[in-house]
Design a protein around this motif. Structure first.
Motif, PDB file in Angstrom:
ATOM      1  N   ARG A 119       1.180  -1.040  -0.163  1.00 33.51           N
ATOM      2  CA  ARG A 119       0.530   0.110   0.066  1.00 33.51           C
ATOM      3  C   ARG A 119       0.698   1.026  -0.091  1.00 33.51           C
ATOM      4  NH1 ARG A 119      -2.744  -0.074   5.131  1.00 33.51           N
ATOM      5  NH2 ARG A 119      -0.700   1.270   4.940  1.00 33.51           N
ATOM      6  N   GLU A 120       2.008   1.245   0.760  1.00 36.69           N
ATOM      7  CA  GLU A 120       3.229   2.415   0.529  1.00 36.69           C
ATOM      8  C   GLU A 120       3.754   2.702  -0.769  1.00 36.69           C
ATOM      9  OE1 GLU A 120       2.943   4.506   3.273  1.00 36.69           O
ATOM     10  OE2 GLU A 120       1.342   3.900   4.028  1.00 36.69           O
ATOM     11  N   ARG A 121       3.896   1.397  -0.336  1.00 32.81           N
ATOM     12  CA  ARG A 121       4.674   2.046  -1.970  1.00 32.81           C
ATOM     13  C   ARG A 121       3.838   2.107  -3.141  1.00 32.81           C
ATOM     14  NH1 ARG A 121       5.704  -1.847  -6.162  1.00 32.81           N
ATOM     15  NH2 ARG A 121       4.900  -3.708  -4.502  1.00 32.81           N
ATOM     16  N   ALA A 163       3.389   5.288  -3.447  1.00 32.14           N
ATOM     17  CA  ALA A 163       4.248   6.174  -3.313  1.00 32.14           C
ATOM     18  C   ALA A 163       4.871   6.245  -4.666  1.00 32.14           C
ATOM     19  CB  ALA A 163       5.425   6.051  -2.711  1.00 32.14           C
ATOM     20  N   SER A 164       3.673   5.391  -5.683  1.00 29.64           N
ATOM     21  CA  SER A 164       4.357   5.434  -7.444  1.00 29.64           C
ATOM     22  C   SER A 164       5.247   4.758  -7.386  1.00 29.64           C
ATOM     23  CB  SER A 164       3.978   6.934  -7.829  1.00 29.64           C
ATOM     24  OG  SER A 164       2.361   6.965  -7.353  1.00 29.64           O
ATOM     25  N   ARG A 218      11.256  -2.935  -7.288  1.00 28.76           N
ATOM     26  CA  ARG A 218      13.261  -2.154  -7.935  1.00 28.76           C
ATOM     27  C   ARG A 218      13.452  -1.593  -7.735  1.00 28.76           C
ATOM     28  NH1 ARG A 218      14.397  -4.383 -13.513  1.00 28.76           N
ATOM     29  NH2 ARG A 218      14.167  -6.316 -12.695  1.00 28.76           N
ATOM     30  N   ARG A 219      12.399  -0.047  -8.317  1.00 23.82           N
ATOM     31  CA  ARG A 219      12.736   1.515  -7.621  1.00 23.82           C
ATOM     32  C   ARG A 219      13.040   1.410  -6.632  1.00 23.82           C
ATOM     33  NH1 ARG A 219      16.361   5.795  -8.625  1.00 23.82           N
ATOM     34  NH2 ARG A 219      14.852   7.433  -7.934  1.00 23.82           N
ATOM     35  N   LEU A 220      11.800   1.274  -5.077  1.00 23.74           N
ATOM     36  CA  LEU A 220      11.785   1.629  -3.983  1.00 23.74           C
ATOM     37  C   LEU A 220      13.200   0.716  -3.483  1.00 23.74           C
ATOM     38  CD1 LEU A 220      10.837   1.824  -1.546  1.00 23.74           C
ATOM     39  CD2 LEU A 220       9.310  -0.306  -1.459  1.00 23.74           C
ATOM     40  N   ALA A 221      13.536  -0.871  -4.007  1.00 28.73           N
ATOM     41  CA  ALA A 221      15.021  -1.581  -3.666  1.00 28.73           C
ATOM     42  C   ALA A 221      16.109  -0.505  -3.859  1.00 28.73           C
ATOM     43  CB  ALA A 221      15.060  -3.162  -4.106  1.00 28.73           C
ATOM     44  N   ALA A 261      13.567   5.174   2.064  1.00 26.16           N
ATOM     45  CA  ALA A 261      12.955   5.677   0.454  1.00 26.16           C
ATOM     46  C   ALA A 261      11.159   5.587   0.024  1.00 26.16           C
ATOM     47  CB  ALA A 261      13.413   4.150   0.033  1.00 26.16           C
ATOM     48  N   LEU A 262      10.498   4.983   1.049  1.00 24.83           N
ATOM     49  CA  LEU A 262       8.667   5.426   1.001  1.00 24.83           C
ATOM     50  C   LEU A 262       8.948   6.927   0.822  1.00 24.83           C
ATOM     51  CD1 LEU A 262       7.546   2.702   2.087  1.00 24.83           C
ATOM     52  CD2 LEU A 262       7.168   2.930   0.028  1.00 24.83           C
TER      53      LEU A 262
END
Length: 161
Positions: A49-51, A54-55, A59-62, A93-94
């Motif tokens: 949900r948080e990811r 944040a759209s 891979r981008r979150l990591a 990161a979020l």
């Protein structure tokens, strides 16, 4: 001749039937099926949900958190017990977008970290001091890379070369 190692002690199950988390900081044990289902329903759902809010892709979150994309995937499906350091990096990161100074965002980062830690519940593994240092170093490296990638776009937007 091979050395003989004593088997690791098996933790007693809780009254709820859920296995007890690792007693020592930094201990990593694959969660059992019951714990995986609980982690998927709690931490996995919150992280997805948080990811999405944040759209960000896995891979981008990591990349922003300084971890591997497989780590984010394993957290979302409940196959990995999270550490406090990993959840703090994911929270950062979020909340803090690439190319943005985190000044004034510390409270939001702490709130998301507390949300993720609460969702992890008893499966949360307390990071060792070395683990915390490594995670901070990876996060700093990821933040510098994200800022370097965002710099040309920021310069172009402000008419600078």
């Amino acid at each position: 001749m091979t050395p003989h190692h004593a088997p690791a002690p098996v933790p007693a199950p809780r009254a709820s039937g859920a296995p007890v988390g690792p007693a020592t900081p930094g201990a990593r044990v694959q969660p059992g099926p019951t714990e995986q289902a609980r982690l998927r329903a709690s931490l996995g759902a919150v992280l997805r949900r948080e990811r999405a809010r944040a759209s960000l892709s896995q891979r981008r979150l990591a990349a922003l958190a300084g971890c591997h994309a497989r780590t984010v995937e394993r957290l979302e499906v409940g196959q990995l017990r999270p550490t406090t350091a990993l959840l703090a990096a994911l929270a950062h990161a979020l909340v803090v977008p690439a190319g943005y100074s985190p000044a004034g965002r510390r409270t939001a980062v702490l709130e998301v970290a507390a949300l993720l830690e609460g969702a992890a519940g008893a499966s949360l593994v307390v990071s060792t001091d070395g683990g915390e240092r490594r995670r901070r170093r990876r996060l700093r490296k990821a933040r510098l890379a994200a800022n370097a990638a965002a710099l040309p776009a920021l310069r172009a937007r402000h008419g600078r070369t």
